[in-house]
Design an enzyme around this catalytic site. Sequence first.
Site, PDB file in Angstrom:
ATOM      1  N   HIS A  43       0.843  -1.207   0.000  1.00 52.76           N
ATOM      2  CA  HIS A  43       0.000   0.000   0.000  1.00 52.76           C
ATOM      3  C   HIS A  43       0.881   1.262   0.000  1.00 52.76           C
ATOM      4  O   HIS A  43       0.556   2.246  -0.659  1.00 52.76           O
ATOM      5  CB  HIS A  43      -0.893   0.028   1.251  1.00 52.76           C
ATOM      6  CG  HIS A  43      -1.837  -1.139   1.372  1.00 52.76           C
ATOM      7  ND1 HIS A  43      -1.684  -2.118   2.327  1.00 52.76           N
ATOM      8  CD2 HIS A  43      -2.949  -1.477   0.674  1.00 52.76           C
ATOM      9  CE1 HIS A  43      -2.670  -3.000   2.212  1.00 52.76           C
ATOM     10  NE2 HIS A  43      -3.440  -2.643   1.216  1.00 52.76           N
ATOM     11  N   GLN A  67     -18.131  -6.987  -1.351  1.00 47.78           N
ATOM     12  CA  GLN A  67     -17.233  -7.770  -2.203  1.00 47.78           C
ATOM     13  C   GLN A  67     -16.793  -9.085  -1.575  1.00 47.78           C
ATOM     14  O   GLN A  67     -15.997  -9.811  -2.166  1.00 47.78           O
ATOM     15  CB  GLN A  67     -16.017  -6.935  -2.606  1.00 47.78           C
ATOM     16  CG  GLN A  67     -15.019  -6.691  -1.500  1.00 47.78           C
ATOM     17  CD  GLN A  67     -13.953  -5.708  -1.940  1.00 47.78           C
ATOM     18  OE1 GLN A  67     -14.225  -4.542  -2.205  1.00 47.78           O
ATOM     19  NE2 GLN A  67     -12.731  -6.183  -2.040  1.00 47.78           N
ATOM     20  N   LYS A 155      -0.903  -6.315  -8.290  1.00 48.61           N
ATOM     21  CA  LYS A 155      -1.045  -7.619  -7.627  1.00 48.61           C
ATOM     22  C   LYS A 155      -2.455  -8.164  -7.854  1.00 48.61           C
ATOM     23  O   LYS A 155      -2.652  -9.361  -7.976  1.00 48.61           O
ATOM     24  CB  LYS A 155      -0.780  -7.479  -6.137  1.00 48.61           C
ATOM     25  CG  LYS A 155      -1.098  -8.755  -5.437  1.00 48.61           C
ATOM     26  CD  LYS A 155      -0.791  -8.704  -3.987  1.00 48.61           C
ATOM     27  CE  LYS A 155      -1.313  -9.932  -3.322  1.00 48.61           C
ATOM     28  NZ  LYS A 155      -2.736  -9.827  -3.018  1.00 48.61           N
ATOM     29  N   ASP A 156      -3.433  -7.268  -7.893  1.00 45.84           N
ATOM     30  CA  ASP A 156      -4.818  -7.657  -8.178  1.00 45.84           C
ATOM     31  C   ASP A 156      -5.080  -7.317  -9.644  1.00 45.84           C
ATOM     32  O   ASP A 156      -5.772  -6.348  -9.962  1.00 45.84           O
ATOM     33  CB  ASP A 156      -5.754  -6.903  -7.231  1.00 45.84           C
ATOM     34  CG  ASP A 156      -5.480  -7.256  -5.776  1.00 45.84           C
ATOM     35  OD1 ASP A 156      -6.007  -8.252  -5.305  1.00 45.84           O
ATOM     36  OD2 ASP A 156      -4.685  -6.544  -5.129  1.00 45.84           O
ATOM     37  N   GLN A 159      -8.594  -7.063 -10.947  1.00 41.57           N
ATOM     38  CA  GLN A 159      -9.259  -5.894 -10.361  1.00 41.57           C
ATOM     39  C   GLN A 159      -8.878  -4.624 -11.116  1.00 41.57           C
ATOM     40  O   GLN A 159      -9.750  -3.811 -11.471  1.00 41.57           O
ATOM     41  CB  GLN A 159      -8.869  -5.776  -8.889  1.00 41.57           C
ATOM     42  CG  GLN A 159      -9.329  -4.500  -8.220  1.00 41.57           C
ATOM     43  CD  GLN A 159      -9.110  -4.539  -6.724  1.00 41.57           C
ATOM     44  OE1 GLN A 159      -9.866  -5.151  -5.999  1.00 41.57           O
ATOM     45  NE2 GLN A 159      -8.067  -3.886  -6.249  1.00 41.57           N
ATOM     46  N   SER A 192      -2.315  -8.213   2.924  1.00 39.58           N
ATOM     47  CA  SER A 192      -2.836  -8.116   4.300  1.00 39.58           C
ATOM     48  C   SER A 192      -3.108  -9.502   4.854  1.00 39.58           C
ATOM     49  O   SER A 192      -3.073  -9.719   6.064  1.00 39.58           O
ATOM     50  CB  SER A 192      -4.132  -7.302   4.310  1.00 39.58           C
ATOM     51  OG  SER A 192      -3.909  -6.026   3.763  1.00 39.58           O
TER      52      SER A 192
HETATM   53  P1  AMP Z   1      -6.373  -4.160  -0.370  1.00 41.07           P
HETATM   54  O1  AMP Z   1      -6.247  -3.363   0.878  1.00 41.07           O
HETATM   55  O2  AMP Z   1      -5.797  -5.544  -0.271  1.00 41.07           O
HETATM   56  O3  AMP Z   1      -7.744  -4.105  -0.979  1.00 41.07           O
HETATM   57  O4  AMP Z   1      -5.428  -3.451  -1.413  1.00 41.07           O
HETATM   58  C1  AMP Z   1      -5.552  -2.076  -1.688  1.00 41.07           C
HETATM   59  C2  AMP Z   1      -4.717  -1.756  -2.898  1.00 41.07           C
HETATM   60  O5  AMP Z   1      -3.357  -2.092  -2.630  1.00 41.07           O
HETATM   61  C3  AMP Z   1      -5.141  -2.581  -4.130  1.00 41.07           C
HETATM   62  O6  AMP Z   1      -5.094  -1.736  -5.283  1.00 41.07           O
HETATM   63  C4  AMP Z   1      -4.095  -3.652  -4.185  1.00 41.07           C
HETATM   64  O7  AMP Z   1      -3.877  -4.152  -5.487  1.00 41.07           O
HETATM   65  C5  AMP Z   1      -2.868  -2.917  -3.675  1.00 41.07           C
HETATM   66  N1  AMP Z   1      -1.886  -3.873  -3.158  1.00 41.07           N
HETATM   67  C6  AMP Z   1      -2.089  -4.863  -2.256  1.00 41.07           C
HETATM   68  N2  AMP Z   1      -0.958  -5.576  -2.088  1.00 41.07           N
HETATM   69  C7  AMP Z   1      -0.021  -5.028  -2.910  1.00 41.07           C
HETATM   70  C8  AMP Z   1       1.354  -5.327  -3.208  1.00 41.07           C
HETATM   71  N3  AMP Z   1       1.984  -6.336  -2.634  1.00 41.07           N
HETATM   72  N4  AMP Z   1       1.984  -4.541  -4.102  1.00 41.07           N
HETATM   73  C9  AMP Z   1       1.348  -3.507  -4.713  1.00 41.07           C
HETATM   74  N5  AMP Z   1       0.067  -3.172  -4.471  1.00 41.07           N
HETATM   75  C10 AMP Z   1      -0.619  -3.929  -3.589  1.00 41.07           C
END
Ligand code: AMP
Length: 289
Positions: A43, A67, A155-156, A159, A192
Amino acid sequence: MQNPAETISIVESIAVLRERLSPWRGAGSIGLVPTMGALHAGHARLVDHARRDCPFVVVSIFVNPLQFDRREDLERYPRALQSDLEFCERLGVDVVFAPSAGEMYPAPPSFTIEVGRIGDHLCGRYRPGHFRGVATVVLKLLDIAQPHRAYFGEKDAQQVAIVRRLVSDFNLPVTVVGVPTVREADGLALSSRNRYLSPEERTLALSLYRALSEARDQIAAGVREADRVKAAAISKIPDLPGLKLEYLEIVEPDEMQPVDRIDGPVCVAGALWVGSTRLIDNLHCIPPD
Ligand code: AMP
């Protein structure tokens, strides 16, 4: 323009956020980083990119119930608001938007975003309704904050592809920025959900990255049959009771449709259950000319 905020502030109300952001509208200067909290260095990379591009950076923290396809996963999802706030403060974030579920969904929504074929494979196939929930909350967040740029992690991969299509199909006035995946030194993608892993599971979790790396190497070596690449990749996942591969697919990176032959750039993506934790990862791969 001077930043009207002395220090970071946390905003829970949509109306207050809009008021806070109004001086920054029109100047092309608002960056939004949507998250579900439990923040980590992945993040932080998104925030770094936003800070570089935008004078005013908003991080949203919202565990979006719409979701989650499994109630248990929603209840178990890590929440760490206090440490997230300190993290954001250290990163120089201007505002954290952390609405309650009631603020975002005062009533069950009458309208949601139906995701087309771009959501048919990979996670979309195994998590019914997941991308409907993601697309709906992203549309709401973009409308609430009206950022000039919004940052999403590669990573997603599915998405971010869906968000790009959402923005183009609805002509939303925002630039979507995809940020490369941040990994541990051994290659494990930060997530996470990694905090659920026991030390043994942490070791096993790496097999997903090993499988994707094998696919990347095969593609770089000129193997073009997707089935051959997939078989070589899957062979890297040990046959152990604690590990269950949900999918490993090779798709073209815009519409996220599976390919039989690898004749251009592809996304190799997988989801692996490690005990009761589901991890996802992907690599963008380019075949030789
Ligand atoms: P999340 O809190 O898991 O929904 O992730 C929030 C944002 O952070 C999303 O756009 C994810 O793709 C991005 N994200 C999560 N993990 C990573 C990572 N290891 N590297 C880069 N972006 C990430």
